[in-house]
Enzyme design. Structure first.
Site, PDB file in Angstrom:
ATOM      1  N   LYS A  34      13.849   1.288  13.574  1.00  0.00           N
ATOM      2  CA  LYS A  34      12.838   2.347  13.441  1.00  0.00           C
ATOM      3  C   LYS A  34      11.438   1.737  13.418  1.00  0.00           C
ATOM      4  O   LYS A  34      11.282   0.524  13.204  1.00  0.00           O
ATOM      5  CB  LYS A  34      13.101   3.164  12.175  1.00  0.00           C
ATOM      6  CG  LYS A  34      13.019   2.380  10.881  1.00  0.00           C
ATOM      7  CD  LYS A  34      13.630   3.171   9.728  1.00  0.00           C
ATOM      8  CE  LYS A  34      13.542   2.391   8.438  1.00  0.00           C
ATOM      9  NZ  LYS A  34      14.353   3.011   7.370  1.00  0.00           N
ATOM     10  N   TYR A 252     -19.126  -8.056   4.349  1.00  0.00           N
ATOM     11  CA  TYR A 252     -19.357  -6.726   3.777  1.00  0.00           C
ATOM     12  C   TYR A 252     -19.224  -6.751   2.258  1.00  0.00           C
ATOM     13  O   TYR A 252     -18.300  -7.340   1.705  1.00  0.00           O
ATOM     14  CB  TYR A 252     -18.327  -5.736   4.326  1.00  0.00           C
ATOM     15  CG  TYR A 252     -18.571  -5.354   5.759  1.00  0.00           C
ATOM     16  CD1 TYR A 252     -19.742  -4.674   6.147  1.00  0.00           C
ATOM     17  CD2 TYR A 252     -17.629  -5.652   6.745  1.00  0.00           C
ATOM     18  CE1 TYR A 252     -19.957  -4.321   7.467  1.00  0.00           C
ATOM     19  CE2 TYR A 252     -17.840  -5.287   8.068  1.00  0.00           C
ATOM     20  CZ  TYR A 252     -19.000  -4.628   8.421  1.00  0.00           C
ATOM     21  OH  TYR A 252     -19.208  -4.271   9.721  1.00  0.00           O
TER      22      TYR A 252
HETATM   23  C1  LIG Z   1      15.176   1.949   6.805  1.00  0.00           C
HETATM   24  C2  LIG Z   1      16.591   2.162   6.427  1.00  0.00           C
HETATM   25  C3  LIG Z   1      17.469   1.085   6.314  1.00  0.00           C
HETATM   26  C4  LIG Z   1      17.031  -0.352   6.428  1.00  0.00           C
HETATM   27  O1  LIG Z   1      16.383  -0.702   5.238  1.00  0.00           O
HETATM   28  P1  LIG Z   1      15.898  -2.219   4.964  1.00  0.00           P
HETATM   29  O2  LIG Z   1      15.453  -2.209   3.560  1.00  0.00           O
HETATM   30  O3  LIG Z   1      14.767  -2.449   5.911  1.00  0.00           O
HETATM   31  O4  LIG Z   1      17.051  -3.080   5.250  1.00  0.00           O
HETATM   32  C5  LIG Z   1      18.799   1.350   6.053  1.00  0.00           C
HETATM   33  N1  LIG Z   1      19.236   2.623   5.897  1.00  0.00           N
HETATM   34  C6  LIG Z   1      18.411   3.688   5.966  1.00  0.00           C
HETATM   35  C7  LIG Z   1      18.959   5.043   5.755  1.00  0.00           C
HETATM   36  C8  LIG Z   1      17.066   3.493   6.220  1.00  0.00           C
HETATM   37  O5  LIG Z   1      16.248   4.542   6.277  1.00  0.00           O
END
Ligand SMILES: *Cc1c(COP(=O)(O)O)cnc(C)c1O
Length: 354
Positions: A34, A252
């Site tokens: 994702k 800044y």
């Molecule tokens: C994002 C996600 C993961 C992966 O999580 P990590 O902490 O990056 O390993 C696994 N399961 C679900 C349902 C998620 O949304």
């Protein structure tokens, strides 16, 4: 010469991390891609992971369709599930697996005209995260309705941990207990573990793992040493240098004031590239392989580093903002956030694959 800022993505490291996840958890795994693979480029990561994963997971339908269009044929799970009937049709058209986490989605499936057995549904159970998911009391009914709809060929039972990155928290054991009780007697594979679960909670290992951040080499438990390899190196170069006299303020807000003569390197990297503006003086950075520190406030396109102890560094010196030498976890800590946010915020810089 073009601007030297870039994110170098080490696909061997990505594969090594996936192998490590498999060795730790066993069974099958969905590589979580994702948010453009946490900033690493979802298509290239899917291609590179290949058979190190048994499928992939993305947050929403468009991310999955983009992978299909790029030729990724492995199973793809849509973690937020579908938002409407049209998405449900598209999910079937593209052979996507869908998470079903609320009654609305259940009704969509029941009311659809999908062919028999068209769907693989991952039934999400809220075992303590208290975000999305069916309550433990609703699980048996939801499971029965999915199968009775005739549209679903297979139901996988899943849940998600809220605190698996805290080794001492009882919350994860409680979630396990709730999950096992809620799913007792139900047919179907099980899936619980994110990265922290894979690395820290063997009692949570089931049929499918869902590694995300660990694939990219950032340990969700920064204090642990699990042997992960950094996949992204965010790098650039020094493009100018100058001396500050004692008492002179830099950048800044005059956020850094030199207490002695200080040599400053100006680096082509800023918050418009995704480097966190919240990082302040003292955040680690490496120049030509040597550790030094950020000085003052991060600007949109540039930032400043301390070269006082590095007389050999100058224009053209390489700078690592994070990667194999500078831990992204450490930069995240300095910026008051987590590695996930830094990695998926990387933008504007070209991604270069090695
Ligand atoms: C994002 C996600 C993961 C992966 O999580 P990590 O902490 O990056 O390993 C696994 N399961 C679900 C349902 C998620 O949304």
């Amino acid at each position: 010469m073009t601007r030297p800022a870039e994110a170098v993505i080490d696909l061997q490291a990505l594969r090594a991390n996936a192998r490590l996840a498999r060795a730790r958890h066993g069974g099958r795994q969905l590589g979580v891609l994702k948010a453009n693979a946490y900033g690493h480029g979802a298509v290239r990561c899917a291609q590179a992971l290949g058979d190190e994963c048994d499928g992939f997971a993305v947050a929403f339908l468009d991310e999955a369709v983009a992978l299909r269009r790029a030729g990724v044929s492995a199973p793809l799970l849509v973690l937020e599930g579908v938002f409407d009937g049209k998405e449900l049709d598209l999910a079937v058209e593209h052979r996507l697996w869908v998470v079903v986490h609320q009654p609305e989605q259940l009704r969509m499936i029941e009311g659809s005209k999908l062919p028999a057995g068209a769907l693989v549904a991952w039934l999400k159970i809220d075992t303590g995260m208290h975000r999305a998911g069916f309550s433990p009391q609703q699980v048996h009914e939801a499971h029965a309705r999915l199968l009775a709809s005739g549209k679903v060929a297979e139901v996988v039972l899943m849940s998600h941990f809220a605190r698996a990155d805290e080794p001492a928290a009882d919350a994860t054991l409680e979630q396990l207990r709730v999950f096992d009780a809620a799913t007792e007697g139900l047919a179907g594979a099980r899936s619980l573990c994110n990265s922290a679960g894979i690395l820290g909670w063997p009692a949570g290992h089931r049929d499918w793992a869902r590694p995300g951040i660990l694939l990219y080499g950032a340990d969700p438990m920064p204090a642990a040493d699990n042997g992960l390899q950094a996949v992204m190196t965010l790098r650039s170069q020094v493009f100018a240098t100058r001396w500050l006299a004692a008492g002179e303020a830099l950048g800044y807000g005059g956020a850094f004031v030199a207490d002695r003569p200080t040599r400053v390197g100006i680096v082509a990297m800023g918050y418009a590239d995704g480097y966190p503006r919240a990082a302040s003086t003292g955040t680690p950075v490496a120049v030509q392989g040597q550790m030094t520190r950020l000085l003052g406030r991060v600007s949109m396109d540039m930032l400043t580093v301390d070269l006082t102890q590095m007389p050999d560094a100058g224009i053209g010196s390489s700078v690592e903002l994070w990667g194999q030498q500078v831990s992204v976890n450490e930069v995240a800590r300095c910026a008051g956030t987590i590695s996930y946010e830094l990695l998926c915020n990387v933008k504007r810089v070209p991604l270069r694959y090695v």
